[in-house]
Design an enzyme around this catalytic site. Structure first.
Site, short mmCIF file in Angstrom:
data_model
loop_
_atom_site.label_atom_id
_atom_site.label_comp_id
_atom_site.label_asym_id
_atom_site.label_seq_id
_atom_site.Cartn_x
_atom_site.Cartn_y
_atom_site.Cartn_z
N ASP A 123 0.83 -1.21 0.00
CA ASP A 123 0.00 0.00 0.00
C ASP A 123 0.87 1.27 0.00
O ASP A 123 1.98 1.27 0.53
CB ASP A 123 -0.91 -0.03 1.24
CG ASP A 123 -2.13 0.84 1.07
OD1 ASP A 123 -2.34 1.39 -0.04
OD2 ASP A 123 -2.88 0.98 2.05
N ARG A 161 0.07 7.59 -2.80
CA ARG A 161 0.59 8.70 -2.00
C ARG A 161 2.06 8.97 -2.29
O ARG A 161 2.51 10.12 -2.29
CB ARG A 161 0.37 8.41 -0.50
CG ARG A 161 -1.06 8.70 -0.06
CD ARG A 161 -1.40 8.03 1.23
NE ARG A 161 -1.64 6.60 1.03
CZ ARG A 161 -1.76 5.72 2.01
NH1 ARG A 161 -1.63 6.10 3.27
NH2 ARG A 161 -2.00 4.46 1.74
N TRP A 162 2.79 7.92 -2.58
CA TRP A 162 4.21 8.08 -2.95
C TRP A 162 4.31 8.96 -4.20
O TRP A 162 5.14 9.85 -4.27
CB TRP A 162 4.81 6.70 -3.22
CG TRP A 162 6.26 6.67 -3.59
CD1 TRP A 162 7.32 6.52 -2.73
CD2 TRP A 162 6.82 6.79 -4.91
NE1 TRP A 162 8.50 6.54 -3.42
CE2 TRP A 162 8.22 6.70 -4.76
CE3 TRP A 162 6.28 6.96 -6.17
CZ2 TRP A 162 9.10 6.77 -5.86
CZ3 TRP A 162 7.14 7.04 -7.26
CH2 TRP A 162 8.54 6.95 -7.10
N HIS A 173 2.54 3.16 -9.06
CA HIS A 173 2.39 1.71 -9.24
C HIS A 173 3.60 1.12 -9.95
O HIS A 173 4.03 0.01 -9.64
CB HIS A 173 1.10 1.39 -10.01
CG HIS A 173 -0.14 1.74 -9.25
ND1 HIS A 173 -0.32 1.38 -7.93
CD2 HIS A 173 -1.27 2.41 -9.60
CE1 HIS A 173 -1.50 1.82 -7.51
NE2 HIS A 173 -2.10 2.45 -8.51
N LEU A 232 11.30 -20.38 -3.80
CA LEU A 232 10.35 -19.44 -3.20
C LEU A 232 9.00 -19.66 -3.88
O LEU A 232 8.92 -19.66 -5.10
CB LEU A 232 10.80 -17.99 -3.42
CG LEU A 232 9.81 -16.90 -3.01
CD1 LEU A 232 9.69 -16.81 -1.49
CD2 LEU A 232 10.22 -15.54 -3.57
C1 IPE Z 1 -1.11 0.23 -4.06
O1 IPE Z 1 -1.25 1.40 -3.37
C2 IPE Z 1 -2.20 -0.75 -3.87
C3 IPE Z 1 -2.80 -1.27 -5.14
C4 IPE Z 1 -4.10 -1.42 -5.27
C5 IPE Z 1 -1.96 -1.66 -6.26
P1 IPE Z 1 -2.49 2.39 -3.47
O2 IPE Z 1 -2.85 2.64 -4.88
O3 IPE Z 1 -3.60 1.91 -2.60
O4 IPE Z 1 -1.85 3.71 -2.84
P2 IPE Z 1 -2.54 4.81 -1.95
O5 IPE Z 1 -3.25 4.12 -0.83
O6 IPE Z 1 -3.49 5.57 -2.84
O7 IPE Z 1 -1.40 5.65 -1.47
MG MG Z 2 -4.16 2.26 -0.70
#
Ligand code: IPE
Ligand code: MG
Length: 224
Positions: free
Chosen positions: A2, A6-7, A19, A113
């Site tokens: 997650d 925001r990153w 992403h 793995l």
């Molecule tokens: C990745 O982070 C999760 C996925 C669904 C790929 P988010 O897309 O939920 O990121 P935030 O929560 O908006 O920061």
């Molecule tokens: Mg999220």
């Protein structure tokens, strides 16, 4: 995984750039898992609820899945990674379904793995699916127990997770492995997924190593 959005926002970039960065990080975390001797890794890539995001983002995430398979499959196979999928494949584009199935088939004898990719996965959906399968198989009420339910889940054959890591600081389960996580240890870090590097991973594993897992019982030190 997650915090990709925001990153990206923090850097004035579109969400999809987050992403992409998250996907590059995933590659590093897979390699670190092999180095750390982790046997099973499950990644939550796309939930049954993520369909509710804007169309461009959903399509972008689908494209990323396809690209990752195209670009990384050979290397993952060489590293001895066995790919598995959990969730419902049916709703994905047929071309992607084929790629996923081919990747699973190619890597089926690897055992360094076991990497389960949760894509179009939801914990409730998984349980619903399991109940439907049991009924179709004519399972009798008296035959239903924990062990049988586990065998009907998408994760059949994969042990319950010891540790679940959630990045970006959210304090919720979000429909992830709700049956399997009954006694999992949780580790939550404020770090956004693209920044969750090998050192952060090591810290999470060290924190896990200090936990006292009692499974509702008493710890060995209390008993003596
Ligand atoms: C990745 O982070 C999760 C996925 C669904 C790929 P988010 O897309 O939920 O990121 P935030 O929560 O908006 O920061
Ligand atoms: Mg999220």
């Amino acid at each position: 995984m997650d915090g990709n959005g925001r990153w990206a926002l923090q850097r004035g970039l579109p969400r999809l750039a987050g992403h992409r960065a998250g996907t590059e990080n995933l590659r590093r975390i897979i390699t670190a898992s092999v180095e750390f001797g982790i046997k099973y890794l499950t990644i939550y890539a796309f939930s049954t609820e993520n369909w509710g995001r804007p169309r461009e983002e959903v399509e972008g995430l689908m494209r990323i899945l396809e690209d990752v398979i195209d670009r990384e499959l050979g290397e993952l196979h060489k590293e001895g990674v066995q790919l598995r999928h959990i969730g419902r494949l049916e709703r994905l584009d047929p071309a992607i379904q084929e790629k996923v199935l081919a990747a699973i088939d190619l890597t089926r004898n690897n055992n360094r793995l076991i990497l389960s990719v949760a894509f179009n996965y939801g914990g409730r959906d998984e349980i619903v699916c399991a109940i439907q399968k049991m009924i179709r198989d004519g399972v009798k009420a008296e035959e239903v127990n924990d062990e049988l339910v586990s065998r009907y889940l998408f994760t059949a054959g994969v042990p319950d997770p010891d540790l679940i890591i959630r990045t970006s600081g959210e304090l919720r389960v979000s429909n992830f492995l709700i049956w399997q996580a009954a006694y999992s240890e949780w580790y939550i870090t404020p770090t956004y997924w693209p920044d969750f590097d090998k050192e952060e991973y090591r810290k999470a594993l060290e924190a896990y190593a200090r936990r006292d897992r009692r499974y509702g019982g008493l710890s060995d030190s209390t008993k003596d």
